[in-house]
Motif scaffolding. Structure first.
Motif, mmCIF file in Angstrom:
data_model
loop_
_atom_site.group_PDB
_atom_site.id
_atom_site.type_symbol
_atom_site.label_atom_id
_atom_site.label_comp_id
_atom_site.label_asym_id
_atom_site.label_seq_id
_atom_site.Cartn_x
_atom_site.Cartn_y
_atom_site.Cartn_z
ATOM 1 N N SER A 50 0.831 -1.220 0.000
ATOM 2 C CA SER A 50 0.000 0.000 0.000
ATOM 3 C C SER A 50 0.863 1.268 0.000
ATOM 4 O O SER A 50 0.371 2.360 -0.255
ATOM 5 N N LYS A 51 2.158 1.119 0.296
ATOM 6 C CA LYS A 51 3.060 2.288 0.357
ATOM 7 C C LYS A 51 3.784 2.532 -0.980
ATOM 8 O O LYS A 51 4.684 3.348 -1.068
ATOM 9 N N ARG A 52 3.364 1.778 -1.996
ATOM 10 C CA ARG A 52 4.085 1.833 -3.269
ATOM 11 C C ARG A 52 4.131 3.242 -3.868
ATOM 12 O O ARG A 52 5.189 3.720 -4.280
ATOM 13 N N ASN A 53 2.988 3.922 -3.884
ATOM 14 C CA ASN A 53 2.975 5.274 -4.470
ATOM 15 C C ASN A 53 3.818 6.234 -3.646
ATOM 16 O O ASN A 53 4.493 7.114 -4.178
ATOM 17 N N LEU A 54 3.749 6.050 -2.333
ATOM 18 C CA LEU A 54 4.534 6.919 -1.451
ATOM 19 C C LEU A 54 6.033 6.741 -1.718
ATOM 20 O O LEU A 54 6.789 7.708 -1.842
ATOM 21 N N VAL A 55 6.445 5.480 -1.856
ATOM 22 C CA VAL A 55 7.863 5.190 -2.124
ATOM 23 C C VAL A 55 8.265 5.794 -3.470
ATOM 24 O O VAL A 55 9.301 6.455 -3.592
ATOM 25 N N TYR A 56 7.397 5.589 -4.460
ATOM 26 C CA TYR A 56 7.700 6.160 -5.778
ATOM 27 C C TYR A 56 7.876 7.676 -5.675
ATOM 28 O O TYR A 56 8.854 8.242 -6.165
ATOM 29 N N GLY A 57 6.935 8.339 -5.023
ATOM 30 C CA GLY A 57 6.964 9.807 -4.930
ATOM 31 C C GLY A 57 8.220 10.302 -4.230
ATOM 32 O O GLY A 57 8.901 11.219 -4.706
ATOM 33 N N ARG A 58 8.566 9.656 -3.116
ATOM 34 C CA ARG A 58 9.722 10.140 -2.344
ATOM 35 C C ARG A 58 11.041 9.869 -3.059
ATOM 36 O O ARG A 58 11.962 10.671 -2.989
ATOM 37 N N LEU A 59 11.113 8.706 -3.724
ATOM 38 C CA LEU A 59 12.388 8.377 -4.360
ATOM 39 C C LEU A 59 12.550 9.011 -5.737
ATOM 40 O O LEU A 59 13.679 9.208 -6.190
ATOM 41 N N SER A 60 11.444 9.368 -6.384
ATOM 42 C CA SER A 60 11.560 10.067 -7.677
ATOM 43 C C SER A 60 12.380 11.337 -7.506
ATOM 44 O O SER A 60 13.153 11.716 -8.382
ATOM 45 N N ARG A 61 12.187 11.969 -6.349
ATOM 46 C CA ARG A 61 12.966 13.201 -6.083
ATOM 47 C C ARG A 61 14.462 12.899 -6.067
ATOM 48 O O ARG A 61 15.275 13.689 -6.518
ATOM 49 N N ARG A 62 14.832 11.740 -5.554
ATOM 50 C CA ARG A 62 16.262 11.370 -5.529
ATOM 51 C C ARG A 62 16.762 11.136 -6.961
ATOM 52 O O ARG A 62 17.860 11.527 -7.316
ATOM 53 N N LEU A 63 15.930 10.490 -7.776
ATOM 54 C CA LEU A 63 16.344 10.232 -9.164
ATOM 55 C C LEU A 63 16.581 11.560 -9.876
ATOM 56 O O LEU A 63 17.589 11.739 -10.559
ATOM 57 N N ARG A 64 15.655 12.501 -9.662
ATOM 58 C CA ARG A 64 15.808 13.822 -10.304
ATOM 59 C C ARG A 64 17.062 14.512 -9.795
ATOM 60 O O ARG A 64 17.861 15.037 -10.570
ATOM 61 N N ALA A 65 17.264 14.489 -8.474
ATOM 62 C CA ALA A 65 18.430 15.176 -7.896
ATOM 63 C C ALA A 65 19.735 14.592 -8.437
ATOM 64 O O ALA A 65 20.718 15.308 -8.636
ATOM 65 N N LEU A 66 19.742 13.280 -8.688
ATOM 66 C CA LEU A 66 20.966 12.622 -9.157
ATOM 67 C C LEU A 66 21.088 12.643 -10.681
ATOM 68 O O LEU A 66 22.099 12.207 -11.225
ATOM 69 N N GLY A 67 20.021 13.088 -11.339
ATOM 70 C CA GLY A 67 20.019 13.078 -12.804
ATOM 71 C C GLY A 67 20.000 11.656 -13.342
ATOM 72 O O GLY A 67 20.604 11.360 -14.383
ATOM 73 N N ILE A 68 19.316 10.775 -12.631
ATOM 74 C CA ILE A 68 19.238 9.354 -13.021
ATOM 75 C C ILE A 68 17.907 9.113 -13.735
ATOM 76 O O ILE A 68 16.881 9.686 -13.353
ATOM 77 N N GLY A 69 17.919 8.269 -14.774
ATOM 78 C CA GLY A 69 16.723 8.122 -15.605
ATOM 79 C C GLY A 69 15.862 6.916 -15.295
ATOM 80 O O GLY A 69 14.795 6.760 -15.886
ATOM 81 N N SER A 70 16.307 6.022 -14.379
ATOM 82 C CA SER A 70 15.471 4.839 -14.127
ATOM 83 C C SER A 70 15.704 4.321 -12.704
ATOM 84 O O SER A 70 16.769 4.538 -12.104
ATOM 85 N N PHE A 71 14.695 3.593 -12.208
ATOM 86 C CA PHE A 71 14.838 2.997 -10.880
ATOM 87 C C PHE A 71 15.880 1.880 -10.892
ATOM 88 O O PHE A 71 16.529 1.631 -9.885
ATOM 89 N N ALA A 72 16.054 1.237 -12.046
ATOM 90 C CA ALA A 72 17.073 0.184 -12.130
ATOM 91 C C ALA A 72 18.447 0.783 -11.840
ATOM 92 O O ALA A 72 19.252 0.231 -11.074
#
Ligand SMILES: C[S@@+](CC[C@H](N)C(=O)[O-])C[C@H]1O[C@@H](n2cnc3c(N)ncnc32)[C@H](O)[C@@H]1O
Length: 296
Positions: A50-72
């Motif tokens: 049930s926390k999947r969207n929350l995890v996505y939202g919080r970690l997407s910010r890290r991907l953007r900050a790092l300039g990374i294009g995928s969760f892989a």
């Protein structure tokens, strides 16, 4: 009304059939599963699906900050970059708190512990150790310090201290600054408000700064509750509130075992309002709403 009912059913079907909202980054089951396992292994934090969207939202910010294009790519970064592990923990931890939250614990602290200590003669041994475990941005330990300071103004000289720990380095930095939005003082009972002042440089009328007398009583430290604890002494009072809700039952049980060993006989444990102990601990006796006392 059969017609209205079937209409509702059609609308619901549409809701269930709808495609998930378009995402900036693909986020697969394997991504969620690896990242939630990583949160569990590194911080004890249990993330249900049930926390999947929350995890996505919080970690997407890290991907953007790092300039990374995928969760892989982010997953592989986590296995090689220690500093990103800390940022990951900072991103997934939930830090909601406020001054004098769950006020009955602070009333108990004042009446049962601090007032009796304040009545002791000045030369009597009055060592006091309080631990705020999972202190977030510091409102909890500063609330305890405000009570201590009000009743025992020379508490620091009388060997009374508060240890405030958290796994999240960003909230700890904010806690150490001791600067809060002015509106947060509305949560502070009127008798304690003078301990929260405008910052000395008057840089912002929107902010308040906790008084130095409160800061002097507290040591802020990073500590992961599921790892070894680098101290030996016992505590008179442990606050561990709204932290264990993020842990699963075995992690909670282990932690309670360790807290019970760390509280002086006759000392106290406060837990969050939704965290009553499911299994009675032989050393901890329930003495009030979410207030436990270590048996002597
Ligand atoms: C919701 S806040 C609770 C703050 C405060 N105790 C209160 O009740 O208002 C939970 C805190 O627990 C911390 N936390 C989560 N897992 C932790 C762990 N393994 N070790 C230490 N702190 C942890 C989080 O970083 C967060 O700041």
């Amino acid at each position: 009304m059969p017609f209205a009912q079937s209409n509702t059913a059609i609308r619901q079907d549409h809701v269930f059939d709808a495609d998930p909202p378009a995402r900036e980054f693909a986020f697969s089951d394997a991504d969620f599963s690896m990242l939630s396992q990583f949160a569990y292994d590194s911080a004890g934090i249990s993330l249900a699906s049930s926390k999947r969207n929350l995890v996505y939202g919080r970690l997407s910010r890290r991907l953007r900050a790092l300039g990374i294009g995928s969760f892989a790519e982010y997953r592989s970064r986590l296995t090689t970059d220690r500093s990103e592990v800390q940022r990951f923990i900072n991103a997934i931890s939930t830090n909601l708190t406020k001054f004098f939250r769950e006020a009955h614990h602070f009333q108990h602290l004042e009446q049962a512990i601090i007032r009796p200590l304040s009545a002791l003669p000045k030369n009597a041994s009055s060592k006091l150790r309080i631990w705020s475990a999972g202190c977030s941005t510091g409102e909890e330990p500063y609330s305890a310090a405000a009570i201590l300071c009000r009743h025992i103004p020379d508490a620091a000289r009388r060997d009374m201290r508060i240890l405030a720990t958290d796994i999240d380095t960003e909230v700890l930095a904010a806690a150490a600054r001791g600067e809060y939005p002015a509106a947060s003082v509305n949560d502070v009972p009127p008798g304690f408000r003078s301990m929260f002042e405008a910052p000395p440089d008057r840089s912002s009328a929107e902010k308040v700064q906790v008084a130095d007398g409160l800061r002097d009583l507290i040591r802020f430290r990073r500590l992961n509750l599921i790892e070894d604890w680098p101290f030996r002494g016992l505590f008179d009072v442990i606050f561990c509130r709204n932290v264990m809700i993020y842990f699963d039952a075995p992690t909670k049980a282990r932690l309670l075992e360790r807290f019970a060993e760390r509280i002086k006989p006759g000392g106290w444990l406060y837990i969050g309002h939704s965290e009553s102990l499911t299994r009675q601990h032989p050393l901890l006796e329930l003495e009030g709403k979410t207030i436990y006392r270590r048996r002597g």
